[in-house]
Scaffold this motif. Structure first.
Motif, PDB file in Angstrom:
ATOM      1  N   LEU A   1      -7.721   2.231   2.725  1.00  0.00           N
ATOM      2  CA  LEU A   1      -7.982   0.855   3.132  1.00  0.00           C
ATOM      3  C   LEU A   1      -8.661   0.831   4.487  1.00  0.00           C
ATOM      4  O   LEU A   1      -9.663   0.147   4.688  1.00  0.00           O
ATOM      5  CB  LEU A   1      -6.662   0.064   3.172  1.00  0.00           C
ATOM      6  CG  LEU A   1      -6.714  -1.281   3.891  1.00  0.00           C
ATOM      7  CD1 LEU A   1      -7.517  -2.292   3.080  1.00  0.00           C
ATOM      8  CD2 LEU A   1      -5.311  -1.827   4.135  1.00  0.00           C
TER       9      LEU A   1
ATOM     10  N   ILE B   1      -9.232   0.737  -3.879  1.00  0.00           N
ATOM     11  CA  ILE B   1      -9.155  -0.486  -3.085  1.00  0.00           C
ATOM     12  C   ILE B   1     -10.125  -1.489  -3.685  1.00  0.00           C
ATOM     13  O   ILE B   1     -11.287  -1.156  -3.942  1.00  0.00           O
ATOM     14  CB  ILE B   1      -9.560  -0.226  -1.622  1.00  0.00           C
ATOM     15  CG1 ILE B   1      -8.755   0.941  -1.027  1.00  0.00           C
ATOM     16  CG2 ILE B   1      -9.444  -1.497  -0.804  1.00  0.00           C
ATOM     17  CD1 ILE B   1      -7.309   0.661  -0.769  1.00  0.00           C
TER      18      ILE B   1
ATOM     19  N   GLN C   1      -3.295   5.035  -0.066  1.00  0.00           N
ATOM     20  CA  GLN C   1      -4.118   3.816  -0.182  1.00  0.00           C
ATOM     21  C   GLN C   1      -4.324   3.175   1.175  1.00  0.00           C
ATOM     22  O   GLN C   1      -5.384   2.605   1.442  1.00  0.00           O
ATOM     23  CB  GLN C   1      -3.439   2.807  -1.125  1.00  0.00           C
ATOM     24  CG  GLN C   1      -3.902   2.947  -2.549  1.00  0.00           C
ATOM     25  CD  GLN C   1      -3.248   1.950  -3.472  1.00  0.00           C
ATOM     26  OE1 GLN C   1      -2.112   1.521  -3.249  1.00  0.00           O
ATOM     27  NE2 GLN C   1      -3.939   1.612  -4.529  1.00  0.00           N
ATOM     28  N   PHE C   2      -3.313   3.258   2.009  1.00  0.00           N
ATOM     29  CA  PHE C   2      -3.452   2.624   3.323  1.00  0.00           C
ATOM     30  C   PHE C   2      -4.555   3.312   4.126  1.00  0.00           C
ATOM     31  O   PHE C   2      -5.363   2.652   4.783  1.00  0.00           O
ATOM     32  CB  PHE C   2      -2.123   2.691   4.080  1.00  0.00           C
ATOM     33  CG  PHE C   2      -2.131   1.851   5.308  1.00  0.00           C
ATOM     34  CD1 PHE C   2      -2.405   2.396   6.559  1.00  0.00           C
ATOM     35  CD2 PHE C   2      -1.888   0.481   5.225  1.00  0.00           C
ATOM     36  CE1 PHE C   2      -2.435   1.593   7.679  1.00  0.00           C
ATOM     37  CE2 PHE C   2      -1.916  -0.324   6.348  1.00  0.00           C
ATOM     38  CZ  PHE C   2      -2.184   0.237   7.587  1.00  0.00           C
TER      39      PHE C   2
ATOM     40  N   ARG D   1      -7.299  -5.545  -1.689  1.00  0.00           N
ATOM     41  CA  ARG D   1      -6.081  -5.419  -2.469  1.00  0.00           C
ATOM     42  C   ARG D   1      -6.071  -4.054  -3.124  1.00  0.00           C
ATOM     43  O   ARG D   1      -7.114  -3.480  -3.400  1.00  0.00           O
ATOM     44  CB  ARG D   1      -6.021  -6.503  -3.553  1.00  0.00           C
ATOM     45  CG  ARG D   1      -5.881  -7.893  -2.953  1.00  0.00           C
ATOM     46  CD  ARG D   1      -5.900  -8.944  -4.006  1.00  0.00           C
ATOM     47  NE  ARG D   1      -6.216 -10.247  -3.391  1.00  0.00           N
ATOM     48  CZ  ARG D   1      -6.503 -11.347  -4.082  1.00  0.00           C
ATOM     49  NH1 ARG D   1      -6.538 -11.318  -5.401  1.00  0.00           N
ATOM     50  NH2 ARG D   1      -6.764 -12.469  -3.447  1.00  0.00           N
ATOM     51  N   PRO D   2      -4.862  -3.556  -3.428  1.00  0.00           N
ATOM     52  CA  PRO D   2      -4.831  -2.242  -4.071  1.00  0.00           C
ATOM     53  C   PRO D   2      -5.451  -2.321  -5.461  1.00  0.00           C
ATOM     54  O   PRO D   2      -5.374  -3.343  -6.132  1.00  0.00           O
ATOM     55  CB  PRO D   2      -3.347  -1.912  -4.141  1.00  0.00           C
ATOM     56  CG  PRO D   2      -2.611  -3.057  -3.592  1.00  0.00           C
ATOM     57  CD  PRO D   2      -3.553  -4.093  -3.143  1.00  0.00           C
TER      58      PRO D   2
ATOM     59  N   TRP E   1       0.827  -1.216   0.000  1.00  0.00           N
ATOM     60  CA  TRP E   1       0.000   0.000   0.000  1.00  0.00           C
ATOM     61  C   TRP E   1       0.856   1.257   0.000  1.00  0.00           C
ATOM     62  O   TRP E   1       1.855   1.328   0.688  1.00  0.00           O
ATOM     63  CB  TRP E   1      -0.874   0.044   1.253  1.00  0.00           C
ATOM     64  CG  TRP E   1      -1.632  -1.215   1.543  1.00  0.00           C
ATOM     65  CD1 TRP E   1      -1.305  -2.169   2.441  1.00  0.00           C
ATOM     66  CD2 TRP E   1      -2.821  -1.654   0.905  1.00  0.00           C
ATOM     67  NE1 TRP E   1      -2.227  -3.175   2.435  1.00  0.00           N
ATOM     68  CE2 TRP E   1      -3.183  -2.872   1.481  1.00  0.00           C
ATOM     69  CE3 TRP E   1      -3.644  -1.120  -0.100  1.00  0.00           C
ATOM     70  CZ2 TRP E   1      -4.308  -3.574   1.101  1.00  0.00           C
ATOM     71  CZ3 TRP E   1      -4.772  -1.837  -0.476  1.00  0.00           C
ATOM     72  CH2 TRP E   1      -5.085  -3.059   0.121  1.00  0.00           C
TER      73      TRP E   1
END
Lengths: 742, 385
Positions: free
Chosen positions: B296, B371, B292-293, B364-365, B288
């Motif tokens: 997420l 996401i 993105q994290f 998953r990215p 990530w």
């Protein structure tokens, strides 16, 4: 008063309104204080007060003035103030006062935020302090006591409104303002407790400020800087030039000129004359101080705090203090009736001393009260001629107008036409009848003659209408020829001229004569109506200036005798009100280091006396106790001992249970019904029935007992049958919970 | 965490405390500690001059100088009045602070992007005098500047009130909510006195809600009808009656039970039909990006919340850690707390993989910031940039 104190609170808008109106009231107070200053700006102050009043009554109208107006008004005012200051320099105090008025007016009418509110309070304080320092009047005390709670209340409201940006941005609209509505709202918020607390706090402030005032150390700074003294015109009659009628015009005024703290009423002379100024020259109805008398030869300017005199013999000095409080605007000449040991001022003072005629003069006529002290004052009716006076008068003869008038030759000057001199000579010839009289005898006989021929009146006749016209007759001579009544200046003036014509140097003296005694605070009062003029005639045999008062009814002209005093007694409300002023001067205005030391010493003496007395009493009590203990016991002493111990134990128990007691008292005050014997008895019966029959017993008598206990108050007679039934129910033991008999 | 000694120390009174002379407050009786405490008070009363105060000082100095220069008793009188008003101001200010108790109450949890409400409970224990013009300096660790919280009107004797302020945390994680003691310019605004020590609370900020798409396959197979699962859900069979937990839907309140026990009770229904999901997150750093994290965490939080309320969340957790069974709101909130503090890890222990559970939701990215949501390795949803 509101019964809904807890819920009634003023809104932000109302608080702003209250704040604005309080600012207006504070401004009015400061304008009132400025009115005490006589600076010829009364019209401006009055207009400003009207404007403030209008803004208080119709604030909405004022709030509609566009902001641009205030932005423009500010610089415009600065210009006006600057020009005013420049035009009136160096006398800047009137301009300063006008500046304060303008700024206060502007600040009050323009929209204000917190910073401007604080400026307003400061400006008002400055006005009050300025007025107080200048006038030192009792009115200042009242005004500052009004100002203090008002300013504190205003600061309090400002502090309540200080909630950061929320209240900073608030715009006062006056949309729903009316005096009635706001007053009702404020009334609904104020509680008697708030008023009581406020009064208590104000009392606390006054008490603490009194203590601070007394305890603040005073230092004798001999180099004190004279602070903003305002000069004013002296009252006519006490000037270097006195026109006929000037002294008499002052006599129409009943206001107080001088208050004197005397050692005792007996220390006063029978007919006290308060000598202020000697006028040696006469011309055309005017007596004046000659230039030579006013010049450097006789005048000694000095800056002193104390002036010692050796004229009073040491054995007659007792340290008696006479404190004079002369109101502003009376004169620059100080009344000093005779010899003294010390003349003392509050601080270093610039004075001018004419030692030989004994005249004491300040450098200017102040607007505020001036106080000074004389130690061991003696009332003289004769003053030894000074060395220069005697040298100048030895062998002198009456003369016409002197080309180079020199004192003391001016005391023989007769600036009159030959015809007028003839009039004087005729009178003198008729009086003397060829005799050579002493000054004393001459004075008596001339006074008697004047009294015989003329009556006293403040409206003289025989007056010359146009004294300034060329060839106008001399008014005194004219009066001697044609008049039948006159005032003190005419009598004294006529005496002076006749005495000079007879060869006796004579001079007019102005000051006060007589006075009144204020029995409220025991001090002497000289009013303007006591202003007087008399004569001093030189006795060549004793080389003394002797006092002669030729005015009928004013005292005595006999130099060797004294009649009963012409002192009046001041009583009633007027005297009480005036006594407040002397207290103000004594305790506040003149309070100094010496008074602090005296107060501290007297406190110390009191404390010492108290502790000595207390310790003596304790010792005596202890001895008595020892004697009582050591004597053999008897029934009486045993009883006394038991009683004493019981009292001590009771007191101790009361002390231990004081909170209980206070709680009981509190309950008594709050709920007197709790002490009703019927309720108490009903409560006891209920409790007992519950114990016997159980908590859920349903006896018929229980509701009745509950009604007696909790219901309205009932006469004990009506409660008796219920209590009887309750007793029966208590006797019925074993009754089950449902109330049925077993 | 303060030691017991520190905690004890903090309870001692010192001379700056307005209730210094109140009976029963001082528990310490030994001389030396008390003496030291008076020298070094913790509850320092800070006093700063306001503009009004400065003006008063300057005016008093001016009048005092003039008074000594001119020996004018009028000026001494004025000076005395000014100083006595200062004395009165000090006394009233002390009374204003007396027996005033305050307590910071913070929400149990916050969510990023949503408004949070913190409160100060204020109680005036005085019997006679009200308290006025009080101000608290409040703030959060996220905000650069503190703000002032004013008492809107006088607090009567014996009364209590709540002052609340709202703030919006922007980031998940640990948020400090604090206030720096109480200040007041009461009564005349000469001095700004601040008193009391700061109080601080730590609150976890959950990830923000986000928009996502989730359409699981009907291979989340239906069980035979009529058979209730022994797990709570949104069926119709009553499983249990339990106490109310904040977050429970009001329609599930069991009123009869509530009336009987005199506290709120909730009907817990059995789940029937659809199977639940097991959600887990892989915090592997290599997978990530930072953005993105965060996304997420937001997606996982939102999805877990929605699944729980649909009665379809069996468990949740972070890969590499113990799986958390989600049976109640408390379990769910525990998972959210974990999400709030979750950071990417590198080289996680792969031996702790979750095995054997069906309907595993993983993430998953997708692209640069998206996401993708997988159920049993089948993509069933996504959250776009």
């Amino acid at each position: 008063m509101s019964m809904t104190y807890k819920s009634a609170k003023l809104t932000t808008e109302e608080l702003h309104e209250v704040k604005h109106l309080m600012g207006g009231a504070l401004t009015l107070l400061s304008f009132w204080s400025l009115l005490s200053l006589k600076v010829q700006s009364g019209w401006l102050i009055a207009l400003a007060m009207l404007a403030i009043l209008f803004s208080l009554l119709r604030p909405r109208s004022v709030s509609r003035i566009p902001l641009l107006t205030w932005r423009v008004a500010g610089p415009l005012l600065l210009i006006i103030i600057g020009v005013d200051l420049l035009l009136h320099l160096p006398d800047f105090i009137p301009s300063l006062v006008r500046m304060m008025v303008w700024i206060l007016l502007y600040r009050n009418l323009a929209p204000r935020r917190q910073r401007e509110d604080l400026q307003l309070i400061l400006l008002c304080l400055f006005c009050l302090v300025l007025s107080g320092v200048m006038t030192v009047s009792l009115l200042f005390a009242f005004q500052i006591l009004l100002f203090t709670p008002m300013a504190m209340a205003l600061l309090f409201v400002i502090s309540l409104l200080d909630r950061g940006e929320q209240t900073e941005s608030h715009e006062l609209t006056w949309a729903h303002f009316s005096w009635g509505r706001l007053t009702r709202r404020v009334w609904s918020v104020i509680d008697w407790r708030v008023l009581l607390l406020g009064t208590g706090l104000f009392g606390f402030v006054v008490l603490v400020s009194t203590l601070l005032f007394i305890l603040t150390p005073r230092f004798d700074l001999d180099q004190a800087i004279p602070f903003m003294r305002m000069e004013t015109q002296p009252m006519t009659g006490f000037n270097e030039e006195v026109k006929l009628g000037d002294v008499s015009s002052v006599q129409n005024d009943n206001s107080v000129a001088i208050r004197i703290d005397v050692p005792s009423q007996d220390a006063l002379d029978v007919s006290p004359y308060w000598r202020m100024l000697v006028l040696d020259r006469y011309s055309d109805g005017r007596f004046k101080v000659s230039d030579s008398l006013d010049g450097f030869q006789f005048r000694e300017p000095m800056t002193v705090r104390e002036l010692h005199s050796e004229r009073l013999p040491r054995d007659s000095r007792r340290g008696d203090l006479w404190t004079f409080y002369m109101e502003g605007g009376v004169s620059r000449y100080l009344p000093v009736p005779g010899d003294y040991s010390v003349l003392r001022f509050q601080k270093q003072q610039e004075i001018e001393l004419l030692s030989e005629p004994r005249i004491y003069s300040l450098d200017r006529v102040g607007q505020r009260v001036f106080s000074y002290q004389i130690e061991d004052l003696k009332f003289n009716d004769r003053f030894p001629a000074g060395r220069r006076e005697w040298q100048g008068l030895e062998g002198a003869k009456p003369s016409g107008e002197l080309e180079a008038p020199e004192y003391p030759q001016t005391t023989l000057e007769l600036d009159l036409s030959p015809e007028e001199r003839r009039t004087l000579s005729e009178i003198n010839t008729g009086l003397l009848k060829g005799r050579s009289l002493s000054a004393a005898t001459y004075g008596e006989e001339l006074s008697d003659l004047l009294w015989e021929k003329f009556d006293y009146s403040l409206s003289p006749d025989g007056q010359v209408r146009f004294t300034d016209a060329e060839n106008a007759p001399d008014p005194v001579i004219n009066w001697l020829r044609e008049g039948s009544q006159g005032h003190c200046e005419l009598f004294a003036g006529a005496f002076v001229l006749l005495a000079r014509d007879a060869g006796f140097p004579a001079r007019l003296v102005v000051g006060f004569a007589g006075g009144s005694w204020n029995s409220v605070e025991d001090y002497f009062v000289l009013r303007n109506r006591d202003a007087h003029a008399w004569v001093e005639i030189l006795d060549p045999e004793s080389r003394e200036w002797r006092r002669v008062d030729p005015t009928p009814g004013s005292g005595t002209s006999a130099l060797e005798t004294g009649l009963a005093g012409s002192l009046r007694l001041d009583t009633g409300w007027g005297a009480w009100l005036d006594s407040l002023r002397i207290q103000w001067y004594r305790r506040i205005v003149n309070f100094e280091q010496k008074d602090q030391i005296e107060m501290a010493l007297s406190l110390k003496e009191m404390a010492k006396a108290f502790s000595e007395k207390f310790s003596e009493r304790m010792k005596a009590a202890l001895l008595e106790l020892k004697a009582w203990i050591s004597q053999p016991f008897s029934a009486g002493s045993l009883m006394r001992g038991i009683v004493a111990v019981s009292v001590m134990v009771t007191l101790y128990l009361i002390w231990c249970g004081r909170y209980l007691l206070m709680g009981l008292i509190f309950r008594l005050l709050r709920r007197p019904k709790a002490l009703d014997p019927v309720r108490r008895q009903a409560s006891r019966y209920l409790k007992r029935l519950r114990e016997i029959h159980g908590a859920e017993a349903q006896l018929p008598v229980i509701p009745e007992l509950q009604a007696l206990r909790f219901g309205p108050e009932v006469n004990p007679e009506r409660a008796k049958p219920v209590f009887t039934r309750a007793k029966k129910a208590m006797r019925r033991k074993g009754v089950d919970r449902k109330g049925t008999d077993l | 965490m303060a030691t017991s000694k520190q905690a004890e120390f903090r309870n001692w009174n010192d001379w700056t405390d307005p209730d210094f002379f109140a009976e029963g407050r001082q528990s310490e009786r030994r001389f030396l500690p008390l003496f030291i405490r008076q020298l070094l008070p913790i509850r320092i009363q800070k006093t700063r001059l306001t503009l009004t105060g400065w003006m008063l000082i300057i005016v008093a100095l001016g009048i005092g100088s003039a008074a000594y220069n001119t020996a004018s008793n009028i000026l001494f009188l004025t000076l005395s009045l000014l100083l006595s008003s200062l004395v009165l101001s000090g006394i009233l200010s002390l009374i204003n602070f007396r027996k005033l108790r305050w307590h910071l109450k913070v929400p149990t949890h916050l969510q990023a992007g949503e408004v949070g409400l913190a409160e100060i409970e204020l109680k005036n224990n005085k019997r006679i005098f009200p308290t006025m013009s009080i101000c608290f300096r409040v703030g959060t660790s996220e905000l650069a500047k503190e703000s002032s919280l004013y008492l809107p009107s006088a607090l009567s004797a014996g009364a209590s009130t709540r002052l609340d302020w709202t703030f919006t945390p922007q980031q998940r994680g640990s948020c400090q909510i604090f206030f720096r003691g109480v200040a007041s310019k009461f009564p005349f605004g000469f001095l700004n006195k601040s008193f009391g020590e700061a109080q601080e609370r730590r609150v976890l900020v959950w990830p923000a809600r986000t928009v996502y798409h989730f359409s699981p396959q009907p291979a989340g197979r239906r069980y035979l009808t009529g058979v209730a699962r022994r797990a709570s859900g949104l069926g119709s069979d009553l499983l249990n009656i339990r106490s109310y937990v904040p977050g429970d839907p009001p329609r599930l309140i069991h009123w009869k039970a509530t009336a009987r026990v005199n506290k709120l009770m909730i009907r817990q229904l059995a789940q029937e039909g659809e199977s639940g999901f097991n959600l887990h997150i892989d915090p592997e750093q290599s997978l990530w990006s930072a953005v993105q994290f965060e996304r997420l965490c937001s997606v996982a939080c939102s999805l877990a919340d929605d699944l729980f309320h649909a009665g379809r969340l069996d468990s949740a957790g972070v890969l590499g850690e113990e799986r958390l069974a989600v049976r109640s709101m408390r379990d769910l909130h525990g998972f959210f707390d974990r999400l709030a503090e979750l950071s990417p890890v590198s080289h996680r222990d792969t031996t702790a993989e979750w095995h054997g559970s069906k309907n595993q939701i993983t993430f998953r990215p997708l692209g640069e910031g998206g996401i993708a949501i997988y159920v049993d390795d089948l993509q069933v949803g996504q959250a776009d940039d």
